[in-house]
Each structure stands twice: as C-alpha cells, then as structure tokens.
Write a protein that holds these residues in place. Sequence first.
Motif, mmCIF file in Angstrom:
data_model
loop_
_atom_site.group_PDB
_atom_site.id
_atom_site.type_symbol
_atom_site.label_atom_id
_atom_site.label_comp_id
_atom_site.label_asym_id
_atom_site.label_seq_id
_atom_site.Cartn_x
_atom_site.Cartn_y
_atom_site.Cartn_z
ATOM 1 N N THR A 174 0.867 -1.286 -0.080
ATOM 2 C CA THR A 174 -0.165 0.134 0.157
ATOM 3 C C THR A 174 0.951 1.297 -0.040
ATOM 4 N N CYS A 175 0.356 2.073 -0.666
ATOM 5 C CA CYS A 175 1.146 3.611 -0.872
ATOM 6 C C CYS A 175 0.351 4.750 -0.947
ATOM 7 N N ARG A 176 0.985 5.995 -1.138
ATOM 8 C CA ARG A 176 0.014 6.996 -0.942
ATOM 9 C C ARG A 176 0.443 7.993 -2.158
ATOM 10 N N MET A 177 -0.672 8.674 -2.864
ATOM 11 C CA MET A 177 -0.448 9.316 -3.909
ATOM 12 C C MET A 177 -1.202 10.744 -3.761
ATOM 13 N N PRO A 178 -0.681 11.630 -2.909
ATOM 14 C CA PRO A 178 -1.409 12.710 -2.596
ATOM 15 C C PRO A 178 -1.829 13.873 -3.858
ATOM 16 N N SER A 179 -0.800 13.706 -4.786
ATOM 17 C CA SER A 179 -1.351 14.642 -6.018
ATOM 18 C C SER A 179 -2.694 14.246 -6.471
ATOM 19 N N MET A 180 -3.201 13.197 -6.333
ATOM 20 C CA MET A 180 -4.729 12.619 -6.654
ATOM 21 C C MET A 180 -5.759 13.892 -6.251
ATOM 22 N N ALA A 181 -5.354 14.375 -5.227
ATOM 23 C CA ALA A 181 -6.197 15.548 -4.552
ATOM 24 C C ALA A 181 -6.756 16.670 -5.670
ATOM 25 N N TYR A 182 -5.916 17.028 -6.494
ATOM 26 C CA TYR A 182 -5.947 18.111 -7.478
ATOM 27 C C TYR A 182 -5.970 17.799 -9.126
ATOM 28 N N ALA A 183 -5.788 16.259 -9.131
ATOM 29 C CA ALA A 183 -5.508 15.666 -10.525
ATOM 30 C C ALA A 183 -6.722 15.913 -11.428
ATOM 31 N N LEU A 184 -8.195 15.692 -10.689
ATOM 32 C CA LEU A 184 -9.246 15.994 -11.531
ATOM 33 C C LEU A 184 -9.379 17.616 -12.172
ATOM 34 N N ALA A 185 -9.182 18.261 -10.978
ATOM 35 C CA ALA A 185 -9.331 19.832 -11.505
ATOM 36 C C ALA A 185 -8.370 20.108 -12.418
ATOM 37 N N ALA A 186 -7.174 19.735 -12.241
ATOM 38 C CA ALA A 186 -5.932 20.146 -13.100
ATOM 39 C C ALA A 186 -6.306 19.551 -14.619
ATOM 40 N N TYR A 187 -7.168 18.430 -14.565
ATOM 41 C CA TYR A 187 -7.293 17.560 -15.915
ATOM 42 C C TYR A 187 -8.477 18.433 -16.605
ATOM 43 N N TYR A 188 -9.511 18.844 -15.597
ATOM 44 C CA TYR A 188 -10.568 19.324 -16.650
ATOM 45 C C TYR A 188 -10.094 20.967 -16.960
ATOM 46 N N VAL A 189 -9.309 21.674 -16.198
ATOM 47 C CA VAL A 189 -8.610 22.870 -16.666
ATOM 48 C C VAL A 189 -7.918 22.703 -17.832
ATOM 49 N N THR A 190 -6.994 21.532 -17.990
ATOM 50 C CA THR A 190 -6.421 21.424 -19.057
ATOM 51 C C THR A 190 -6.993 21.298 -20.209
ATOM 52 N N CYS A 191 -7.790 20.219 -20.214
ATOM 53 C CA CYS A 191 -8.605 19.657 -21.098
ATOM 54 C C CYS A 191 -9.684 20.592 -21.820
ATOM 55 N N THR A 192 -10.192 21.354 -21.006
ATOM 56 C CA THR A 192 -10.980 22.494 -21.628
ATOM 57 C C THR A 192 -10.295 23.543 -22.368
ATOM 58 N N SER A 193 -9.043 23.698 -21.739
ATOM 59 C CA SER A 193 -8.315 24.763 -22.393
ATOM 60 C C SER A 193 -7.772 24.143 -23.689
ATOM 61 N N GLU A 194 -7.494 23.334 -23.715
ATOM 62 C CA GLU A 194 -6.935 22.857 -25.387
ATOM 63 C C GLU A 194 -8.234 22.464 -26.016
ATOM 64 N N ALA A 195 -9.251 22.180 -25.469
ATOM 65 C CA ALA A 195 -10.616 22.165 -26.440
ATOM 66 C C ALA A 195 -10.817 23.436 -27.000
ATOM 67 N N SER A 196 -10.751 24.502 -26.479
ATOM 68 C CA SER A 196 -10.976 25.841 -26.724
ATOM 69 C C SER A 196 -10.550 26.344 -27.938
ATOM 70 N N SER A 197 -9.002 25.777 -27.979
ATOM 71 C CA SER A 197 -8.161 26.115 -29.188
ATOM 72 C C SER A 197 -8.401 25.048 -30.332
#
Lengths: 89, 434
Positions: free
Chosen positions: B253-276
């Motif tokens: 078992t292990c920890r992946m603390p960056s998961m807390a922000y992954a979804l928000a980071a994903y949606y900001v990135t994909c929508t930004s790329e989509a707009s272009s």
Amino acid sequence: MVSENDVEHIAELADIAIERDELEGFTTRFNEILEYFDLLDQVQGEASTGPETCNILRGDEVEPSLPQDSVLANAREKEEGFFKAPRVM
Amino acid sequence: MEKEILSFHPDDRFHAFLTTVPEAPFSRGRLSGIPVAVKDNISTAGIETTCASRILKGYIPPYDATVVGLLRKEGAAIVGKTNLDEFGMGTTTENSAFGPTLNPADPSRVPGGSSGGSAAAIAAGMVPMALGTDTGGSIRCPAAFCGIVGLKPTYGRVSRYGLIAYANSLEQIGPMAGTVTDTNLLMEVISGYDPRDSTSVDRPYRHTPTPEIRGVRIGVPEEFFGEGVDPRVASVVWEAISLLERKGAEVITCRMPSMAYALAAYYVTCTSEASSNLARFDGIRYGTPPDTKKTWHESFQERRRQGFGEEVRRRILLGTFALSSGYYGKYYAKAQAARGNVRADYERLFSEVDVLAGPTMPTVAFRLGEKSDPLSMYLSDILTVPANLAGVPAVSVPCGTLDGLPVGLQITGRWFEEEQVMDVAYAYEQGAKP
C-alpha cells in the motif's frame, strides 16, 4: 462568481452563440465547476514543462501531400480551387 | 493487393455504431478478415467521420489515420465507426448528437464513455476488437462498465495522426477487445513511430503476455479507494488484487497525494486545449457551410451554436475563460503545477513498485440520465485522469461483477512499460478463469 454578462462575454470571445434562454443554466453550471476548480489555489509547486523536448522539424523539402481536389472535396462553398469564407469586414 | 469482402450486418440493438460498412474489404495479414470497429473520431478514408457531432455530419475524410492504415495493412476489415460522446467529451456516450449507446450488460445503463460504442460493440459480440481513444479515461471507463479489456498506451507510443484532436497533450488512441490477448495483438499492430505525429516516439510494442508475475511489486495507493469509491466496488477490486498476490506478486500500500488536485488539473487542461482545438470547426473546409452573406463572427457563432452540443460548448467556454487574461495564473498555470506533481508522484512510486492497481471507475455503470449535472459526471473520472496527466500506460481488465454489472481492475505502469501492465492483466485474466 461569474455573472450572466461574463458568460456572454466569454461566449463572444469563443465565437459560441448562447441563446437568452440558455444563459441562466450555463452560468449556474459554470459557477459550480469554477468553484470546484478553486481547489487548485492550494497547489504548491511550479508549472511543469514536461519531459525534455527537442526540435524535430524536418528539412524544408517537398513531400507527397493530399491533392487539391481531395482537400476541397468536403467544402460546400468553393471557387476556382479556393475555399470560400464569409467576409471578415 | 488482392482484396476479399467481409459481409457485416450486425443486429445493433445497443446503438454501438454510427456507420457500418456492409461490404468491408480486407486483405492478408495478422488481422486478416477480422472485423475491427473504429471510434468515430478517428479518420477513415471514404467512410463518414463525425465525432458524434452535427458539425461534422457528412464529413468524409480524404485520408486514413495512421492507425487505420496499419489496421488495413495487417488485413483487418474496417466494419464501422462507433458512437462516442461528442468529440470525446463525456463519460457515458450520452453526449452523442446521434443518441446514446446502451450497455449490453444492462441496456438501462450507459456503456461508459467516451469510447462507449467501441466497448458495446465488443461486449455485444459484434466485433472482437476495436479502437478507442482515451483523453481522461475514455478507453478504460467503457471497458470497465461493459466488461471488456481496454488499454491506454503511453503518450507517444501510438500515432495520433488522423485522430480528430480534442486535448492533444492528454489523448492517445488505444486497443479494446474481449481478451488481454486480443488487446495485446491490436496494440502490436497500431504502435510504432510516425513522422506525421510530432509527439510520436519510436518505441514499437512487440510482446507476448505471460501470466508469470512472481515477485512483481504492485502498489495500491490509498487514494484509489478514497472518497466517492463505492465500497462494494472497492471490495471486488481488493479481491482481484488478492488473486494477484496469490500468484506471487507483492502487494504494497502506498500514497499518491497529488490525486487531490488531479481532476481539477485535468478539466482545466482539457477544456483549455479544447477551446483552441475546436476553433477550427467553422464549416468552411468541411461540414455545413456558414452563411457567406453574413459577417465572419455572425455566421461563425451561428454555425457553432447549431453544430455543437451543450457539453462541447460548455468546455469551449470553460477553456476560453481559463486561458483569458487575468485568469491564466489562477487556472491554467496552477493546473500545470498540479500536473507536474502527478508526474512526480508516479516517478516516486515507480521507483518503489512495478505497477499500481486499483479500481478503474468508482462505481458500476450509471443508469441512463443518472448523471444530469456536468460536475458530478466529471467527478467520476477521478481514478482515470492521473494516467493521462502523466502520460503513463494503464489498462482496465474485467475483475468480476456487482449486482450483475461489470467491475474493472486498473493496472498502471511505468512510461513505455505496457509489457509489464499487460502481463499483470493477463495473469489476472488467466488466474480468474473458472
């Protein structure tokens, strides 16, 4: 919070028309999602540039590409081998 | 090359296909005569390609995507184009402009998305394999919901040339099939270097999966079983991980603390790329033409309102906002920092373990219409988006059912180590056989 006016302005920038009756719904959803994005305020660290990249542009030599008639095949408005677009001014 | 014809007339009661090719030509090769379906955001010369969007209705690509060319070269019969969420934007395939696909395991439920048509076509037995695309889980989610295998390859290992882009820095074309062996075969065929994709990496995939996983270290991040994950799904997946342990793998078992922000980071990135990316859809070179009598902006706005569905317009607006002056630092720059943290977490974890395991999706397939607000739909992508942010390979393999609905086990590996990921998936698949 963004207002309906803000959403209209963004829609204008993005060239996406929004009807008056859609505006309230779009604005509500927009604010819900932006509120969730506020999580990012807590993120530490610098923007990552990703894995090392290098320039892979090829030499400027003519290579086979699509013939003009294939490129134009899906355009409904065309004239003398050109795409026809709405006027800009 | 001598061509033969495969007759293809499926009973498409789940609406998996947008277009079928009743007389599909094929030739000799490793996939000779095998019917293969292709997600409708991948270009197929001479076969309508719509991205499930009204804006591309009637568009016939003048060229094949590189992966489609590779399929044809190996003799595959391209039998049709499968349904998706418009441009790949969704988790259920309900965002298709041409109506939803139903889940063959339970037609009152969604097949997942966005490659829901490809997954349903396989699950219903219409084709043995299909191509999907995965921007934030769009191969793995429908694979999990429909009970099939789906692999998102390492970023760069499969050419994206001819894929109609939505979020370039995140998406990959990948194989989907009923078994690990078929998924593996399709991955062998479509991988490889392509000079026409500037992000292509010369790491072709040639591998025969082995079920021998003695000594393989499997990390299980606590966050993969965190808030929002149905405890009953978690228990099915833990059972699958125990099976791998009995096969000789070491579970840590292990920890992946960056998961807390992954979804928000994903949606900001994909929508930004989509707009272009989606700015190109103006109806001038393809699609329904704008009114050339009106001004550019008037006709362009009108065309796009009629041609794009609500979710596509929402993502273009979100991305435009996130990139706009004054907000870039708050959203896009922060998202890229969060993305860097996700990558760093994987680097650290993969120095300690060989693969990571957990559920593919937090729940089983939703009922049609269940996820009516966009944010709750976005939240269901939490377990799949980290792999796209970092570019690592991840597979979903069926690992049992809950109330008769399929559950997927997700195995994530190091960059360019699909071989290891597929071995663990194969070990599970073979070990779980009755």
